[in-house]
Design a protein around this motif. Sequence first.
Motif, PDB file in Angstrom:
ATOM      1  N   CYS A 257       0.847  -1.192   0.000  1.00  0.00           N
ATOM      2  CA  CYS A 257       0.000   0.000   0.000  1.00  0.00           C
ATOM      3  C   CYS A 257       0.882   1.241   0.000  1.00  0.00           C
ATOM      4  O   CYS A 257       2.062   1.192   0.345  1.00  0.00           O
ATOM      5  CB  CYS A 257      -0.957   0.003   1.190  1.00  0.00           C
ATOM      6  N   ALA A 258       0.289   2.365  -0.364  1.00  0.00           N
ATOM      7  CA  ALA A 258       1.054   3.593  -0.548  1.00  0.00           C
ATOM      8  C   ALA A 258       1.697   4.066   0.751  1.00  0.00           C
ATOM      9  O   ALA A 258       2.833   4.548   0.754  1.00  0.00           O
ATOM     10  CB  ALA A 258       0.141   4.682  -1.109  1.00  0.00           C
ATOM     11  N   SER A 259       1.004   3.911   1.870  1.00  0.00           N
ATOM     12  CA  SER A 259       1.552   4.400   3.137  1.00  0.00           C
ATOM     13  C   SER A 259       2.810   3.637   3.535  1.00  0.00           C
ATOM     14  O   SER A 259       3.757   4.213   4.089  1.00  0.00           O
ATOM     15  CB  SER A 259       0.504   4.303   4.246  1.00  0.00           C
TER      16      SER A 259
ATOM     17  N   ASP B  10       5.686   4.842   1.493  1.00  0.00           N
ATOM     18  CA  ASP B  10       6.226   6.082   2.065  1.00  0.00           C
ATOM     19  C   ASP B  10       7.278   5.779   3.121  1.00  0.00           C
ATOM     20  O   ASP B  10       8.360   6.368   3.143  1.00  0.00           O
ATOM     21  CB  ASP B  10       5.105   6.907   2.718  1.00  0.00           C
TER      22      ASP B  10
ATOM     23  N   PRO C 239       3.643   9.783  -2.973  1.00  0.00           N
ATOM     24  CA  PRO C 239       2.328   9.549  -3.607  1.00  0.00           C
ATOM     25  C   PRO C 239       2.267  10.019  -5.057  1.00  0.00           C
ATOM     26  O   PRO C 239       1.751   9.309  -5.923  1.00  0.00           O
ATOM     27  CB  PRO C 239       1.369  10.338  -2.705  1.00  0.00           C
TER      28      PRO C 239
ATOM     29  N   LEU D 262       4.439   7.751  -7.216  1.00  0.00           N
ATOM     30  CA  LEU D 262       3.791   6.448  -7.392  1.00  0.00           C
ATOM     31  C   LEU D 262       2.707   6.543  -8.468  1.00  0.00           C
ATOM     32  O   LEU D 262       2.575   5.647  -9.312  1.00  0.00           O
ATOM     33  CB  LEU D 262       3.196   5.994  -6.061  1.00  0.00           C
ATOM     34  N   THR D 263       1.950   7.620  -8.450  1.00  0.00           N
ATOM     35  CA  THR D 263       0.933   7.826  -9.483  1.00  0.00           C
ATOM     36  C   THR D 263       1.568   7.883 -10.871  1.00  0.00           C
ATOM     37  O   THR D 263       1.046   7.317 -11.840  1.00  0.00           O
ATOM     38  CB  THR D 263       0.155   9.127  -9.208  1.00  0.00           C
TER      39      THR D 263
ATOM     40  N   ARG E 198      -1.889  -1.392 -10.375  1.00  0.00           N
ATOM     41  CA  ARG E 198      -2.816  -1.491  -9.245  1.00  0.00           C
ATOM     42  C   ARG E 198      -3.251  -2.946  -9.077  1.00  0.00           C
ATOM     43  O   ARG E 198      -3.436  -3.668 -10.051  1.00  0.00           O
ATOM     44  CB  ARG E 198      -4.038  -0.596  -9.466  1.00  0.00           C
TER      45      ARG E 198
ATOM     46  N   TYR F  58      -0.718  -1.896  -4.624  1.00  0.00           N
ATOM     47  CA  TYR F  58       0.048  -1.841  -5.868  1.00  0.00           C
ATOM     48  C   TYR F  58       0.998  -3.030  -5.948  1.00  0.00           C
ATOM     49  O   TYR F  58       1.304  -3.683  -4.943  1.00  0.00           O
ATOM     50  CB  TYR F  58       0.864  -0.542  -5.922  1.00  0.00           C
TER      51      TYR F  58
END
Length: 690
Positions: free
Chosen positions: A286-288, A291, A305, A308-309, A319, A327
């Motif tokens: 996951c994105a968090s 990070d 973020p 990543l996009t 995704r 992801y």
Amino acid sequence: MSDKTTGGRPGNLPSHTRSFIGRREELGRLERDLDPGVGTDRLVSVVGVGGVGKTRLALRAAGRIEGAYPDGVWLVELSPLHTAGLVGLAVMETLPLSDRSTRPVTEVVAEWAEGKRLLLVLDSCEHVLADCVAFVEKLLPLLPGLHVLVTSREPLGLPGERVLCLDPLPVADDAVALFADRAAGSGFTLDDTNRPAVEAVCRRLDGISLAIELAAVRLGELTLDQLRGLLGARLPSRLDLLSARGGEGPPRHQTLRTAIGWSHELCAPLERLLWARLSVFPGDFCASVADDVCAGGPLPADQIPGLLTRLVEQSIVRRHVADPARYRLLDAVREFGADWLRALGEERTVRLRHRDHYRRLAREGCAEWNTGRQAAWCERVLTEHANLRAAMDCALTEPDGRVALAMAADIGFLWRHCGYLRDAQYCLDQALVNGAPPGPDRIRAVWTRGAVALLQGDLEVAANWAVRCADAAREQGDPVAVVAAKYLRGGQLALSGRLSEAVQVLAGAPRLPVRRDWFGAAQLQVRVALAFAHLLSGDQERARAVAEEVRASSAACGESWAGAFADSLVAQTDLVRGDILAAVANARTALAGHALLHNTVGAAMALDVLAAGVVAAGDGRRAARLLGIGERVWELTGRAQMDSPDLMATRRSHELRVRGEIGDPAYEQAYEEGRTMAYEEGLDYAAHTY
């Protein structure tokens, strides 16, 4: 733990999210090879270079032939594995099979699959080829209804293996169509004027699907002529350090690495750095977490973020099909990123950051386990299983054994309570193999190892760890640890049928305030074991009093694991009292609690109690179905009634009563109806009983 289903059928094939271009001939051939009513081949391998489309073809063919396998088509993703000997375990964890025994994995899978007709799809076998060969070679002769579909860069080399060598896409047709389809999002439309340029691009990329997709998405920032010229140029010199490894493979593998290299070259510097660091995730993430793991140095956390996009837009990162908030990297893209990370000299640093993130996660989960966040933590553990395993493997390879011990204690505890007993056993055995220094981590590790053995029904091993845990607790001088150790010894005695000794040990545990962390869970499990021993001893009132006390403590904490067992024990005392409606209600509550935490042992025990209540209420046919459902769930655990002679005798008495009520023919029919229900279907049926 639950059966996975696709469209109401057993299996776990993902839904198709992208159009399937070309490959008609290969798709038709693979369908015929996989159709048990047409072909005679039980082992089929799709072989080709990375990125050529092996997985997509295999999944498309498996989906089209799914109806020929009434017991499911099961996708086993092997790319996250980094340790030898785990292929069988990955298969077992994919199947609706939550074995808690210590038997060999192949034996457990063979027993479960006997008489079934199913297809296993072993995806990305090349890096664990020897393990795949050993697993398939042993299993296929035992199971005539088993078919295996493999994707790999090389075949298994087993007798009877049918190999489909997947060539790149024909440039003039399928490759051009794929390029046009993937470039459509940038407003591109294929026509006679631009077709020659598209063909030139696809020819330069050797018709390799992944390379074409990576190139096509670049039309949002490059013209077709720019893209064509770029791909015709020499590989940039600053990628030379990676091309050496790529040059060891066949030319088309070099083509893929070159195409990925160009995608890499076209990324901004911080995008390239994030790509490299993301390669430490073995599966999805996951994105968090990205990070936390990937930030540092020139890469600020607040920019991740957006970066990543951008990587998603360029098809570098995908995704997750089932959960868009997560992801993943395709295998070839991850390999390239890992090479780049190694070239940057950051591999160990980032892997340790990944390890430490999941070390903190597991410690937090143990600290909050005996609270209202228990169910959420269980789901988190299931979701992050591949990452927790990779972090644990990293810790076990580091020279500081203290970190590995602490992580094994925490992760092992969570795995024990969330159904991953074999993973827990493995990491704890590795961390404890050379002994461990005194301290809280050793107590937690030793306690968890013994608790794993109890759920596996390995009572001799449990007795050994019980002694070690008691010694460590006394040495540490922690009174709550002393109480926790009583669970191992008392539980082992109770399951062995030595009930008076079990009561003596468990009742002698000091009554201390229940903590909210893992120690609190152990405290509650001591009392559950005591209620269980009283019940089997015939002391119904004491059993009920202790179980009610556990229910109250469980409710006060907000936890469900011990509370659901207590509900089941209270239901059994309701039966003795003749309060049938209460027995059924409490058994259903127990079942719901166990289902919430995917606890198959607890669910199986609750189903046995529910069946007894239902037959007492006069519905023998429904009771027989419930016994059939319960038998299916016990099969998932690997050891019926945990090999407890008392539990086996109790279940047998329930069966005899139902047979006496409705007769053998009606019993057999209803029992089989229940036993053939899928896991979720069976639990839903049980939940709506009365």
